[in-house]
Design an enzyme around this catalytic site. Structure first.
Site, mmCIF file in Angstrom:
data_model
loop_
_atom_site.group_PDB
_atom_site.id
_atom_site.type_symbol
_atom_site.label_atom_id
_atom_site.label_comp_id
_atom_site.label_asym_id
_atom_site.label_seq_id
_atom_site.Cartn_x
_atom_site.Cartn_y
_atom_site.Cartn_z
ATOM 1 N N ASP A 32 61.724 -39.770 47.347
ATOM 2 C CA ASP A 32 62.144 -39.877 48.749
ATOM 3 C C ASP A 32 60.970 -40.316 49.603
ATOM 4 O O ASP A 32 59.828 -39.918 49.360
ATOM 5 C CB ASP A 32 62.623 -38.519 49.286
ATOM 6 C CG ASP A 32 63.956 -38.093 48.712
ATOM 7 O OD1 ASP A 32 64.566 -38.889 47.973
ATOM 8 O OD2 ASP A 32 64.385 -36.959 48.986
ATOM 9 N N LYS A 34 58.486 -40.020 52.485
ATOM 10 C CA LYS A 34 57.959 -38.840 53.193
ATOM 11 C C LYS A 34 57.776 -39.199 54.654
ATOM 12 O O LYS A 34 57.005 -40.094 54.988
ATOM 13 C CB LYS A 34 56.641 -38.374 52.589
ATOM 14 C CG LYS A 34 56.187 -37.025 53.153
ATOM 15 C CD LYS A 34 54.976 -36.484 52.446
ATOM 16 C CE LYS A 34 54.705 -35.028 52.830
ATOM 17 N NZ LYS A 34 54.778 -34.728 54.242
ATOM 18 N N TYR A 35 58.495 -38.499 55.514
ATOM 19 C CA TYR A 35 58.489 -38.821 56.937
ATOM 20 C C TYR A 35 57.505 -37.944 57.696
ATOM 21 O O TYR A 35 57.324 -36.771 57.386
ATOM 22 C CB TYR A 35 59.900 -38.661 57.512
ATOM 23 C CG TYR A 35 60.873 -39.628 56.889
ATOM 24 C CD1 TYR A 35 60.962 -40.944 57.337
ATOM 25 C CD2 TYR A 35 61.663 -39.242 55.812
ATOM 26 C CE1 TYR A 35 61.834 -41.837 56.736
ATOM 27 C CE2 TYR A 35 62.536 -40.132 55.203
ATOM 28 C CZ TYR A 35 62.614 -41.433 55.672
ATOM 29 O OH TYR A 35 63.459 -42.321 55.066
ATOM 30 N N ARG A 39 59.229 -30.352 60.311
ATOM 31 C CA ARG A 39 60.260 -29.794 59.426
ATOM 32 C C ARG A 39 61.139 -28.851 60.231
ATOM 33 O O ARG A 39 60.645 -27.979 60.958
ATOM 34 C CB ARG A 39 59.582 -29.045 58.275
ATOM 35 C CG ARG A 39 60.525 -28.580 57.163
ATOM 36 C CD ARG A 39 60.974 -29.745 56.310
ATOM 37 N NE ARG A 39 61.765 -29.296 55.175
ATOM 38 C CZ ARG A 39 61.253 -28.972 53.990
ATOM 39 N NH1 ARG A 39 59.940 -29.020 53.796
ATOM 40 N NH2 ARG A 39 62.057 -28.619 52.999
ATOM 41 N N SER A 57 60.761 -20.404 60.695
ATOM 42 C CA SER A 57 61.850 -19.680 61.365
ATOM 43 C C SER A 57 61.559 -19.316 62.814
ATOM 44 O O SER A 57 62.054 -18.306 63.323
ATOM 45 C CB SER A 57 62.229 -18.416 60.565
ATOM 46 O OG SER A 57 62.534 -18.750 59.238
#
Length: 346
Positions: A32, A34-35, A39, A57
């Site tokens: 994939d 990687k951006y 996150r 969180s």
């Protein structure tokens, strides 16, 4: 909503032997793009309340207006096409369209409207002129990022009971994109103002092809690749099965003090970086910052004192760790805290 530890799958540093083993077992690898984003975990429960959270969180300041009940989440959950009608968690990368990573991550961490972010705020705010004719904001307003500016690159989706349990999700990496696309099609329909995308993904069948793809994506300006074991499942936390293929590793830490430029050199009298206590307990000097950041940090230290940045959460990049645990070429990358509380990692 009861906020829980989302603990998303975090890629580990690239280990060629482990990657080769996955390649031999499956016959191919998933790679994939990687951006360079923040996150994010979007949790939606069974009563259609949403929470936009960081990977640790915490609420994302600029997106707090998107938290809570929304009738459209209720409609999405009740849609017969929804594969998780009792609630779900989305895992992905959050980006602000049209700006670079540093600007975008800064906006997402922002708590208050200021002159330089007014154009990204959801609504207009009143302004007034100072006696010197300078336009300023008339009052104090929480910054709400316009959802039309928000882009979300989705990596994974899981039912909320698995997300809450903290357990691994027993869906193979090769199947996850189909689950993500099933949800993405609904997200596009019910929340069209947000750009919902899937990570650009490739299949590679040998290590040379992986290297070529990596070099191609770097040349396009991407951070690198996330290499995945096709037969691996979605794990929680930093585990093998997802590997980061990029020029640098990263570590989080807390600033202990500033580093000053060497007397007699061009950077004399300027803050050139920070002394950072990493989460591993090792103290490193993280420098190699731009001249613009030198000027910004120096100005703040001179105005507020040498301990101004002490306690701030930050990220340090480095090339590799040596056997004794020291870091090669550590450099300051970014602050990890929020504008409202720079000491709390987001």
């Amino acid at each position: 909503m009861n906020i829980f530890n989302t603990n998303p799958f975090k890629a580990v540093s690239f280990v060629e032997s482990a990657v080769k083993k996955a390649l031999e077992t499956s016959g191919y690898l998933i790679a994939d793009c990687k951006y360079d984003g923040v996150r994010g975990n979007i949790v939606v429960d069974n009563v259609a309340e949403a929470a936009w959270l960081s990977r640790v969180s915490k609420f994302i300041p600029a997106l707090e207006h998107l938290n809570g009940f929304d009738k459209r989440w209720q409609q999405l959950l009740n849609d017969d096409r929804c594969i998780f009608p009792d609630g779900f968690m989305l895992d992905g990368e959050l980006m602000v369209k049209g700006v670079d990573f540093n600007t975008g991550s800064g906006l997402l961490r922002t708590k208050w409207v200021k002159r330089d972010n007014m154009g990204f705020h959801l609504t207009n705010v009143p302004t007034k002129l100072t006696p010197k004719g300078r336009e300023v904001i008339d009052g104090k307003f929480e910054f709400h990022l316009d959802p039309k500016r928000l882009s979300v690159r989705l990596y994974a989706v899981m039912p909320i009971h698995i997300a809450e349990s903290g357990e691994d999700y027993d869906v193979q990496n090769l199947l996850m994109p189909y689950h993500v696309e099933a949800m993405r099609s609904l997200l596009v329909e019910y929340f069209p103002e947000i750009e919902w995308l899937i990570a650009e993904t490739y299949e590679v069948y040998d290590m040379d092809s992986l290297t070529e793809l990596y070099e191609e994506k770097r040349a396009e300006g991407h951070e690198g690749l996330i290499v995945k074991d096709p037969q691996g499942i979605y794990k929680r936390g930093k585990k093998s099965g997802w590997w980061k293929l990029k020029p640098e590793c990263e570590a989080d830490g807390i600033i202990q003090g500033v580093n000053w430029g060497t007397e007699g050199l061009a950077n004399e009298g300027k803050v050139i970086g920070f002394s950072v206590l990493l989460e591993t307990g090792r103290l490193v000097d993280a420098n190699n910052i731009s001249r613009a950041l030198m000027d910004e940090f120096t100005s703040n230290v001179k105005a507020h004192g040498e301990d101004f940045y002490n306690g701030w959460a930050c990220q340090v990049n480095y090339m590799e760790a040596t056997p004794d645990g020291s870091l090669r070429h550590p450099s300051f990358e970014k602050f990890r805290g929020t504008e409202d509380n720079p000491q709390e990692k987001m």
